[in-house]
Scaffold this motif. Structure first.
Motif, mmCIF file in Angstrom:
data_model
loop_
_atom_site.group_PDB
_atom_site.id
_atom_site.type_symbol
_atom_site.label_atom_id
_atom_site.label_comp_id
_atom_site.label_asym_id
_atom_site.label_seq_id
_atom_site.Cartn_x
_atom_site.Cartn_y
_atom_site.Cartn_z
ATOM 1 N N LEU A 44 111.356 36.436 -11.376
ATOM 2 C CA LEU A 44 111.747 35.159 -10.784
ATOM 3 C C LEU A 44 112.802 35.372 -9.700
ATOM 4 C CD1 LEU A 44 111.434 32.081 -10.838
ATOM 5 C CD2 LEU A 44 113.187 32.036 -12.643
ATOM 6 N N MET A 45 113.785 36.210 -9.979
ATOM 7 C CA MET A 45 114.803 36.499 -8.963
ATOM 8 C C MET A 45 114.171 37.178 -7.747
ATOM 9 S SD MET A 45 118.322 37.466 -10.996
ATOM 10 C CE MET A 45 117.714 39.054 -11.545
ATOM 11 N N GLY A 46 113.201 38.049 -7.996
ATOM 12 C CA GLY A 46 112.494 38.689 -6.886
ATOM 13 C C GLY A 46 111.738 37.682 -6.040
ATOM 14 N N GLU A 47 111.059 36.738 -6.689
ATOM 15 C CA GLU A 47 110.335 35.694 -5.963
ATOM 16 C C GLU A 47 111.285 34.812 -5.163
ATOM 17 O OE1 GLU A 47 107.772 33.462 -8.564
ATOM 18 O OE2 GLU A 47 106.885 35.291 -9.378
ATOM 19 N N CYS A 48 112.503 34.672 -5.643
ATOM 20 C CA CYS A 48 113.502 33.871 -4.934
ATOM 21 C C CYS A 48 114.119 34.640 -3.760
ATOM 22 C CB CYS A 48 114.618 33.437 -5.891
ATOM 23 S SG CYS A 48 114.104 32.183 -7.076
ATOM 24 N N GLY A 49 113.823 35.915 -3.656
ATOM 25 C CA GLY A 49 114.326 36.709 -2.536
ATOM 26 C C GLY A 49 115.719 37.249 -2.731
ATOM 27 N N GLU A 65 116.535 30.987 2.521
ATOM 28 C CA GLU A 65 117.917 31.050 2.052
ATOM 29 C C GLU A 65 118.130 30.078 0.890
ATOM 30 O OE1 GLU A 65 121.640 32.688 1.783
ATOM 31 O OE2 GLU A 65 119.842 33.416 2.799
ATOM 32 N N GLY A 66 117.440 28.946 0.898
ATOM 33 C CA GLY A 66 117.500 28.017 -0.239
ATOM 34 C C GLY A 66 116.916 28.640 -1.493
ATOM 35 N N GLU A 67 115.775 29.304 -1.347
ATOM 36 C CA GLU A 67 115.185 30.006 -2.491
ATOM 37 C C GLU A 67 116.137 31.078 -3.006
ATOM 38 O OE1 GLU A 67 110.401 30.070 -2.091
ATOM 39 O OE2 GLU A 67 111.467 31.436 -0.745
ATOM 40 N N THR A 88 120.280 46.746 -17.784
ATOM 41 C CA THR A 88 119.037 47.032 -18.520
ATOM 42 C C THR A 88 117.829 46.679 -17.669
ATOM 43 O OG1 THR A 88 120.141 46.615 -20.627
ATOM 44 C CG2 THR A 88 117.726 46.510 -20.618
ATOM 45 N N MET A 89 117.882 45.543 -17.003
ATOM 46 C CA MET A 89 116.775 45.103 -16.165
ATOM 47 C C MET A 89 116.530 46.077 -15.007
ATOM 48 S SD MET A 89 117.770 41.073 -16.215
ATOM 49 C CE MET A 89 116.511 40.423 -15.161
ATOM 50 N N ILE A 90 117.593 46.551 -14.401
ATOM 51 C CA ILE A 90 117.453 47.535 -13.315
ATOM 52 C C ILE A 90 116.756 48.781 -13.837
ATOM 53 C CG2 ILE A 90 118.702 49.107 -11.785
ATOM 54 C CD1 ILE A 90 120.846 46.867 -11.535
ATOM 55 N N ASN A 91 117.229 49.282 -14.972
ATOM 56 C CA ASN A 91 116.643 50.501 -15.542
ATOM 57 C C ASN A 91 115.187 50.291 -15.942
ATOM 58 O OD1 ASN A 91 118.969 52.051 -15.212
ATOM 59 N ND2 ASN A 91 119.803 51.356 -17.158
ATOM 60 N N GLU A 92 114.875 49.141 -16.541
ATOM 61 C CA GLU A 92 113.497 48.868 -16.927
ATOM 62 C C GLU A 92 112.597 48.738 -15.699
ATOM 63 O OE1 GLU A 92 114.315 46.594 -21.198
ATOM 64 O OE2 GLU A 92 113.907 45.400 -19.401
ATOM 65 N N SER A 93 113.111 48.136 -14.638
ATOM 66 C CA SER A 93 112.289 47.967 -13.431
ATOM 67 C C SER A 93 112.019 49.309 -12.764
ATOM 68 C CB SER A 93 112.954 47.019 -12.444
ATOM 69 O OG SER A 93 114.071 47.618 -11.827
ATOM 70 N N GLY A 95 111.610 52.054 -14.296
ATOM 71 C CA GLY A 95 110.657 52.771 -15.131
ATOM 72 C C GLY A 95 109.245 52.244 -15.006
ATOM 73 N N GLY A 96 109.039 51.265 -14.145
ATOM 74 C CA GLY A 96 107.704 50.708 -13.959
ATOM 75 C C GLY A 96 107.318 49.683 -15.010
ATOM 76 N N ASP A 97 108.284 49.296 -15.850
ATOM 77 C CA ASP A 97 107.989 48.346 -16.920
ATOM 78 C C ASP A 97 107.783 46.920 -16.417
ATOM 79 O OD1 ASP A 97 108.267 50.405 -18.715
ATOM 80 O OD2 ASP A 97 110.342 49.919 -19.217
ATOM 81 N N TYR A 98 108.154 46.631 -15.177
ATOM 82 C CA TYR A 98 108.113 45.259 -14.675
ATOM 83 C C TYR A 98 106.985 45.035 -13.677
ATOM 84 C CZ TYR A 98 112.679 44.254 -16.727
ATOM 85 O OH TYR A 98 113.720 44.038 -17.575
ATOM 86 N N VAL A 99 106.029 45.935 -13.650
ATOM 87 C CA VAL A 99 104.924 45.795 -12.692
ATOM 88 C C VAL A 99 103.903 44.820 -13.222
ATOM 89 C CG1 VAL A 99 103.122 47.030 -11.468
ATOM 90 C CG2 VAL A 99 105.320 48.113 -11.886
#
Length: 99
Positions: A44-49, A65-67, A88-93, A95-99
Motif C-alpha cells: 500500500l505504501m508503495g502504491e502511494c509512492g 504528492e497527495g497519494e 522487518t518489512m524492509i528485510n522481508e521485501s 528477500g522477495g517475500d513481498y512479490v
C-alpha cells in the motif's frame, strides 16, 4: 466538544482522543503482527509512492504528492505503533517475500 471554555469537556475530549490514538495503534500492531499484514501495508505504501519521487514535471505531480502524503501518514502510524516492524518489512521485501 460543545464548549472549549468548559474544562470538563476539554478534558473529556482529550481523553477520548488518547483512547482513539491507542486503539488505532493497537489496530496497526495487529495488522503488523502477521507477514501478510506487513506485506499489505508495504505494498500500500508503495502504491502511494512513498518510496519514489512524486515530481514528474506535469500537473500530475500534485495528485501523486497527495497519494504520497497518505502513504507517509501510514508510515508514521506504523512507526508509532511498532518501529521494529518497518525494519522487518524492509528485510522481508529484500528477500522477495513481498512479490
Amino acid at each position: 466538544m460543545a464548549n472549549a471554555a468548559d474544562e470538563k469537556q476539554v478534558k473529556n475530549a482529550a481523553e477520548e482522543e488518547r483512547r482513539r490514538a491507542e486503539r488505532d495503534a493497537d489496530d496497526m500492531r495487529y495488522i503488523l503482527s502477521t507477514k501478510s499484514g506487513r506485506r499489505f501495508i508495504w505494498n500500500l505504501m508503495g502504491e502511494c509512492g512513498v518510496f519514489q519521487c512524486s515530481f514528474d514535471g506535469s500537473s500530475k505531480t500534485f495528485f501523486k504528492e497527495g497519494e504520497r502524503n497518505v502513504g507517509l501518514k501510514i508510515l508514521v502510524r506504523l512507526n508509532d505503533a511498532d518501529p521494529q516492524a518497518y525494519v522487518t518489512m524492509i528485510n522481508e521485501s529484500r528477500g522477495g517475500d513481498y512479490v
